[in-house]
Design a protein around this motif. Structure first.
Motif, short mmCIF file in Angstrom:
data_model
loop_
_atom_site.label_atom_id
_atom_site.label_comp_id
_atom_site.label_asym_id
_atom_site.label_seq_id
_atom_site.Cartn_x
_atom_site.Cartn_y
_atom_site.Cartn_z
N UNK A 21 -5.64 8.54 1.64
CA UNK A 21 -6.09 9.65 2.48
C UNK A 21 -7.34 10.25 1.87
N UNK A 22 -8.28 10.62 2.72
CA UNK A 22 -9.51 11.24 2.24
C UNK A 22 -9.34 12.75 2.29
N UNK A 23 -9.45 13.38 1.13
CA UNK A 23 -9.29 14.82 1.05
C UNK A 23 -10.62 15.57 0.97
N UNK A 24 -11.66 14.88 0.61
CA UNK A 24 -12.96 15.54 0.43
C UNK A 24 -13.72 15.59 1.76
N UNK A 25 -14.86 16.30 1.72
CA UNK A 25 -15.76 16.35 2.86
C UNK A 25 -17.06 15.61 2.58
N UNK A 57 -16.82 16.63 7.72
CA UNK A 57 -15.50 17.20 7.99
C UNK A 57 -14.68 16.34 8.95
N UNK A 58 -15.36 15.54 9.81
CA UNK A 58 -14.64 14.74 10.79
C UNK A 58 -13.76 13.68 10.13
N UNK A 59 -14.16 13.20 8.94
CA UNK A 59 -13.38 12.18 8.25
C UNK A 59 -12.31 12.77 7.33
N UNK A 60 -12.38 14.03 7.06
CA UNK A 60 -11.44 14.64 6.13
C UNK A 60 -10.02 14.54 6.68
N UNK A 101 -3.24 12.33 14.18
CA UNK A 101 -2.83 13.63 14.72
C UNK A 101 -1.58 14.04 13.95
N UNK A 102 -1.71 15.05 13.11
CA UNK A 102 -0.58 15.50 12.29
C UNK A 102 0.00 16.81 12.80
N UNK A 126 0.84 -1.19 0.00
CA UNK A 126 0.00 0.00 0.00
C UNK A 126 0.88 1.24 0.00
N UNK A 127 0.46 2.29 -0.70
CA UNK A 127 1.24 3.52 -0.74
C UNK A 127 0.33 4.68 -1.12
N UNK A 128 0.60 5.84 -0.53
CA UNK A 128 -0.18 7.04 -0.82
C UNK A 128 0.64 8.26 -0.45
N UNK A 129 0.34 9.36 -1.12
CA UNK A 129 0.99 10.64 -0.80
C UNK A 129 0.17 11.31 0.30
N UNK A 130 0.84 11.65 1.41
CA UNK A 130 0.15 12.15 2.57
C UNK A 130 -0.06 13.65 2.59
N UNK A 131 -0.97 14.12 3.45
CA UNK A 131 -1.20 15.57 3.59
C UNK A 131 0.00 16.31 4.17
N UNK A 132 0.96 15.56 4.73
CA UNK A 132 2.21 16.15 5.23
C UNK A 132 3.27 16.24 4.15
#
Length: 378
Positions: free
Chosen positions: A297-301, A305-308, A327-328, A222-228
């Protein structure tokens, strides 16, 4: 007490008693089958309003917006199908709208047919979507070995246009994950022409392969580009010790020197060490193993918003979708809580991606595999 008031209180009490279960059900997304009849689907990419889906048996298909599964797309090379090998991941180029280019990861047979390795290629999807053109093999894992296991094989394009590819250590060659003269148990970072990307940590180092980005991995599926703005991966542990990691330039993630798992059937690996100076600890680990695969990662709402911003990981072993609260805010991300979604799905979740509509899509790794859209909780 008047009878109407008493009846109202009894009814309210009953609702309160049922509320926890009702709330749990209300928080579950609703699976909607988009398409079925897929044979062990592995990866997906959203193009032309539909979904490109790989089947491990060596076929690439396009699923229409209405769920029609197209005929196999022509133009694939020889693929070594067997065990965990076959046609695996697919990713659309960030410029697909103009260049129609995709990237494919697969098990490539050796010339004599006795060995194989993970390979990466690019091709142009024809205008009618029926064939691949301008096929170009970009990269092949070194060395080729005789194994049907641990291919890794997830592709991520970073915002700067480089390609990350995860590579398994092929199971029997786990010690090679700690040596730098091979690609076993590594994450590599490549230019789109297949060459080593500029800024790779081992460029110019004698005896080391220049494509290597990080090492000490087991079987990252598994691989994904993170919000960080970092690469995140999941990887299978042995018996226990599945991991989430954030590979960065020159990091050693420890396998097989350290692990939270053990040998199949029991028994410590390398004396049971779980940490060692200079080796990176996983961000999160599972024991017992859940057999994690695709992640997103889920970017949408679309789900509120709690799952974003939360992380979603498919479980092959326990057949559910994990929702991980993160927690980022600190110097090191933390997994706060895990929620099990779709516990009654009953199918191995191979991949999860966010679609252009902001909804999550799953592939189930079954003989009669499905493409599933997750509708927001009611």
């Amino acid at each position: 007490m008047p009878m109407p008031i008493r009846a109202a209180l009894v009814a309210l009490s009953a609702v309160s008693f049922l509320m926890p279960g009702a709330l749990a059900r209300a928080q579950q997304p609703r699976p909607e089958v988009v398409a079925s009849g897929l044979q062990h689907p592995w990866g997906m990419a959203f193009v032309d309003g539909g979904v490109l889906v790989t089947e491990r048996a060596g076929r690439l298909r396009w699923v229409s917006p209405t769920g029609q599964v197209g005929a196999p797309i022509a133009g694939l090379p020889a693929i070594d199908v067997g065990g965990q090998g076959g046609l695996l991941d697919v990713v659309a180029d960030s410029g697909f709208a103009t260049n129609r280019r995709i990237y494919l990861c697969y098990a490539e047979p050796s010339a004599d047919g006795g060995r194989n390795a993970t390979a990466l290629a690019s091709a142009r999807l024809s205008e009618d979507g029926r064939r691949l053109e301008q096929w170009q093999r970009l990269f092949g894992q070194q060395p080729q070995v005789a194994s049907r296991l641990h291919f890794g094989c997830r592709i991520v394009e970073s915002p700067d246009g480089q390609l990350f590819l995860t590579l398994g250590e092929r199971y029997h060659r786990m010690a090679d994950a700690q040596t730098l003269d091979n690609h076993l148990g590594k994450v590599v970072r490549l230019r789109k022409d297949g060459g080593a990307a500029p800024g790779n940590p081992l460029l110019g180092r004698p005896g080391a392969l220049p494509e290597i980005w990080s090492w000490g991995h087991r079987n990252p599926q598994g691989a994904a580009w993170g919000p960080d703005q970092r690469l995140w991966i999941t990887e299978h542990g042995p018996q226990g010790g599945d991991e989430i990691n954030r590979p960065d330039a020159g990091l050693n993630h420890g396998w097989p020197l350290v692990t939270y798992g053990e040998n199949y059937g029991g028994g410590a690996i390398n004396g049971g060490l779980r940490s060692q100076p200079g080796l990176v600890q996983p961000l999160h680990h599972w024991t017992p193993s859940i057999a994690p695969s695709g992640m997103s990662f889920l970017r949408s709402q679309r789900y509120g918003s709690a799952w974003q911003g939360q992380l979603f990981v498919g479980s092959l072993k326990f057949r559910y979708l994990a929702r991980l609260e993160l927690d980022l805010t600190g110097p090191q991300p933390r997994v706060l809580r895990e929620h099990k979604l779709l516990p009654d799905l009953g199918q191995r979740v191979r991949d999860v991606r966010e679609g252009p509509d902001g909804l999550l899509y799953l592939l189930t790794d079954e003989r009669n595999g499905q493409l599933i859209r997750l509708l927001p909780p009611s």
